[in-house]
Every structure is written in structure tokens, then in C-alpha cells.
Design an enzyme around this catalytic site. Sequence first.
Site, PDB file in Angstrom:
ATOM      1  N   LYS A 193       0.851  -1.194   0.000  1.00  0.00           N
ATOM      2  CA  LYS A 193       0.000   0.000   0.000  1.00  0.00           C
ATOM      3  C   LYS A 193       0.884   1.240   0.000  1.00  0.00           C
ATOM      4  O   LYS A 193       1.640   1.479   0.936  1.00  0.00           O
ATOM      5  CB  LYS A 193      -0.897  -0.005   1.235  1.00  0.00           C
ATOM      6  CG  LYS A 193      -1.747   1.249   1.410  1.00  0.00           C
ATOM      7  CD  LYS A 193      -2.495   1.214   2.742  1.00  0.00           C
ATOM      8  CE  LYS A 193      -3.265   2.505   2.990  1.00  0.00           C
ATOM      9  NZ  LYS A 193      -3.936   2.497   4.318  1.00  0.00           N
ATOM     10  N   ASP A 198      -2.912  10.677   2.649  1.00  0.00           N
ATOM     11  CA  ASP A 198      -4.283  10.225   2.782  1.00  0.00           C
ATOM     12  C   ASP A 198      -5.135  11.297   3.462  1.00  0.00           C
ATOM     13  O   ASP A 198      -5.115  11.448   4.683  1.00  0.00           O
ATOM     14  CB  ASP A 198      -4.335   8.927   3.594  1.00  0.00           C
ATOM     15  CG  ASP A 198      -5.750   8.379   3.721  1.00  0.00           C
ATOM     16  OD1 ASP A 198      -6.620   8.834   2.953  1.00  0.00           O
ATOM     17  OD2 ASP A 198      -5.972   7.501   4.570  1.00  0.00           O
ATOM     18  N   LYS A 205     -10.737  13.246   6.581  1.00  0.00           N
ATOM     19  CA  LYS A 205     -10.257  13.120   7.953  1.00  0.00           C
ATOM     20  C   LYS A 205     -10.382  14.482   8.640  1.00  0.00           C
ATOM     21  O   LYS A 205      -9.976  15.500   8.085  1.00  0.00           O
ATOM     22  CB  LYS A 205      -8.797  12.668   7.973  1.00  0.00           C
ATOM     23  CG  LYS A 205      -8.555  11.266   7.453  1.00  0.00           C
ATOM     24  CD  LYS A 205      -7.077  10.900   7.531  1.00  0.00           C
ATOM     25  CE  LYS A 205      -6.808   9.528   6.935  1.00  0.00           C
ATOM     26  NZ  LYS A 205      -7.380   8.435   7.729  1.00  0.00           N
ATOM     27  N   ASP A 216       1.271   6.869   5.194  1.00  0.00           N
ATOM     28  CA  ASP A 216       0.342   5.817   4.785  1.00  0.00           C
ATOM     29  C   ASP A 216       0.888   4.996   3.621  1.00  0.00           C
ATOM     30  O   ASP A 216       0.203   4.116   3.111  1.00  0.00           O
ATOM     31  CB  ASP A 216      -1.015   6.438   4.406  1.00  0.00           C
ATOM     32  CG  ASP A 216      -2.178   5.530   4.740  1.00  0.00           C
ATOM     33  OD1 ASP A 216      -1.988   4.592   5.534  1.00  0.00           O
ATOM     34  OD2 ASP A 216      -3.272   5.746   4.216  1.00  0.00           O
ATOM     35  N   ASP A 276     -12.276   6.795   2.728  1.00  0.00           N
ATOM     36  CA  ASP A 276     -11.088   6.696   3.572  1.00  0.00           C
ATOM     37  C   ASP A 276     -10.644   5.247   3.752  1.00  0.00           C
ATOM     38  O   ASP A 276      -9.688   4.970   4.471  1.00  0.00           O
ATOM     39  CB  ASP A 276     -11.360   7.336   4.940  1.00  0.00           C
ATOM     40  CG  ASP A 276     -10.082   7.679   5.686  1.00  0.00           C
ATOM     41  OD1 ASP A 276      -9.013   7.713   5.032  1.00  0.00           O
ATOM     42  OD2 ASP A 276     -10.134   7.902   6.909  1.00  0.00           O
ATOM     43  N   GLU A 278      -9.287   3.592   1.434  1.00  0.00           N
ATOM     44  CA  GLU A 278      -8.595   3.497   0.149  1.00  0.00           C
ATOM     45  C   GLU A 278      -7.561   2.381   0.111  1.00  0.00           C
ATOM     46  O   GLU A 278      -7.194   1.896  -0.968  1.00  0.00           O
ATOM     47  CB  GLU A 278      -7.924   4.836  -0.196  1.00  0.00           C
ATOM     48  CG  GLU A 278      -6.589   5.110   0.464  1.00  0.00           C
ATOM     49  CD  GLU A 278      -6.663   5.258   1.974  1.00  0.00           C
ATOM     50  OE1 GLU A 278      -5.676   4.901   2.654  1.00  0.00           O
ATOM     51  OE2 GLU A 278      -7.691   5.735   2.477  1.00  0.00           O
ATOM     52  N   ARG A 280      -7.682  -0.812   0.939  1.00  0.00           N
ATOM     53  CA  ARG A 280      -8.173  -2.049   0.320  1.00  0.00           C
ATOM     54  C   ARG A 280      -8.446  -1.845  -1.168  1.00  0.00           C
ATOM     55  O   ARG A 280      -8.349  -2.792  -1.960  1.00  0.00           O
ATOM     56  CB  ARG A 280      -9.406  -2.551   1.060  1.00  0.00           C
ATOM     57  CG  ARG A 280     -10.637  -1.673   0.980  1.00  0.00           C
ATOM     58  CD  ARG A 280     -11.591  -1.908   2.125  1.00  0.00           C
ATOM     59  NE  ARG A 280     -11.034  -1.433   3.387  1.00  0.00           N
ATOM     60  CZ  ARG A 280     -11.664  -1.547   4.553  1.00  0.00           C
ATOM     61  NH1 ARG A 280     -12.838  -2.123   4.612  1.00  0.00           N
ATOM     62  NH2 ARG A 280     -11.100  -1.098   5.649  1.00  0.00           N
TER      63      ARG A 280
END
Length: 311
Positions: A193, A198, A205, A216, A276, A278, A280
Site C-alpha cells: 500500500k 491520505d 479526515k 500511509d 477513507d 482506500e 483495500r
Amino acid sequence: AVKSGVARAIEAGARRPAVYLAPLPASVNAVPDADYSRWIEVALLAGLKASYVTLVVREHRTATLGADAVVENLHSIDLVVESHSDEELRNAVKRATAIEGGRRLALDMGYGDPERMTPYKCAETIQAAAASVPGLEFEVIKDLDMIKQDYPLLYHSARASFAEKRTWPCVVKLEYRSPMPAQVKEHLFLVGKGVTYDTGGISLKIGGSMRGMSRDKLGACGVAGFAVATGLMQETAVDLSCVLAFERNSIGPNSLLPDEIVYSRAGVRVLINDTDAEGRLVMTDPVAECRERILAARVAGSKIPAAIYTV
């Protein structure tokens, strides 16, 4: 202990500290399930960890002090170990150096600020590191149409970032092949990932929770570092296939929206509840690709065990 000692030496102004490792007492081998076979490498890696200087600090020192600036905290570490042959020590140092090379790549990328490490810049950093690693092949996919076709969930998650080309997504592939194919016991497929920042997207957020989201991408950074370390060690028992999905989860008029339905690489309909989530999304299609490759290898007659891991 080594980490603390090296840190104190640096604080005192030392540039070339010596690390003395006393022989292990016989009692340690009596501890159930204990494995101290790599204790020299562990000690070296602890000292190197204490000496690490982040990429942004190294670049700041060069920019402010000039090209001849001393950017590292240490020049070298001298190692003194009793009861080990020169060959054993050389092998331990070689292994620790390889692991540290991968770890520093992961740290340099993972803790760089989001403008210093955009998706494209992450790819460039990995390419530069992979260039000198035997048996490690690098590929990057930047074309948005190709990403939309092969990694549609990544494409849709990254849509808001299309407003600025410097934040466009990309997919990095790393392939490592053992120098001794007959000794390969496993083929590992690693999916990383790589969300370089993010915001949460439309599911923004709030309350200060966005702070630190430049990290992230640490999953992809860790996978890249692992691949580099494996190649530097010239590991013979494993082959690696790594797919790193880099994007910036931005917010804007073209953002992915909750309640949208998008299709994955495998043709599965995906209902978006929260943008949020993202992680997966960016990893699902690479996992599907890895599965396709494993099944194709089985059909072709491969008997090598394979496994997929997401990081």
C-alpha cells in the site's frame, strides 16, 4: 545496548565508534525456543539504526552547507568480536549491510514529506536503488488508461489527484529471481500500500487526524526495502514478485464518492461506503493480478509453492 551505546557516542561527537561484542554465555542457548544465531547482525543493525539520518535532513544539510557537507552522523563502525572466524564475520557484515540497505530505502521513502515523496518520486527512488541490485528488475506503470484497465480500483481511488500530474498514481513492479533456480522453495507475491498522502478523500479526515498521513505509504516502502535487501543478499531459496500501488488520496471535484459502484479487475462490483478505506481499494487489483499469475503458473506446470501477502 548497542543502539544506546552508538547513540551516546554520536552525541559525544564520535565519528568512528568501535563496538565490542563479548561472547554469548552458554546459558542463552538453554532458553526454550531461543535463536541467537544472528546475534551479530542484530547488534550491527541496532547500531546502524542509531546512526540513521532521515533523507529530508540529509538533503537539508547538503542544501545549506554545500556539496561537501557531512550529512551522515557516522563515518563507520568498527566491529570487534571474539571467537568468530573472519569468514563468519564477513558473512554477518554482508547480511547486515544488505538488510540495512533495504531498511534505509524504506525509511527514506516512508518518512519523506508528501511533496518530496509523491507517487512518481517514490518510483524514481526505488528505481535508483534497484539499479545496483543483482537479479532485481524494476518496472513502473504511469499511463492512466493502463491503470484504469488493469487496476480500476486504484484508478478510481486516485481520481481527485488527476488535477496535478505530479500527484498522479503509478504502479511499481519489482521482480527478484534466485541466482540458483533449483534451490527455490517458495515464490512470494507481495502487494504494498503506497498512499503517499491520505486526506480521506470525500470522507475527509477531521479533528487533526490527517497529521502524519504521509506515512500511509509505509507498506509499499517496506516491500521495496525487503526486495532490495533480498537482492543484495542474493537469497537463493525464494523468488519475489512485488506490486506497489502508489497514489495520493486527494479531495476535489473528481473525487470518488460514497454510494458509487465501481468494478474491480476481477469484475466484482464494489460499493463505496467510505473513501477513507482506500487501502483495500489500491491493493485489491494487484492481489487479483498476483492470483492470476499463480494460477497461470500452475497450469504451466510449476510446482513451487506460492503465497500472496499484503503490506
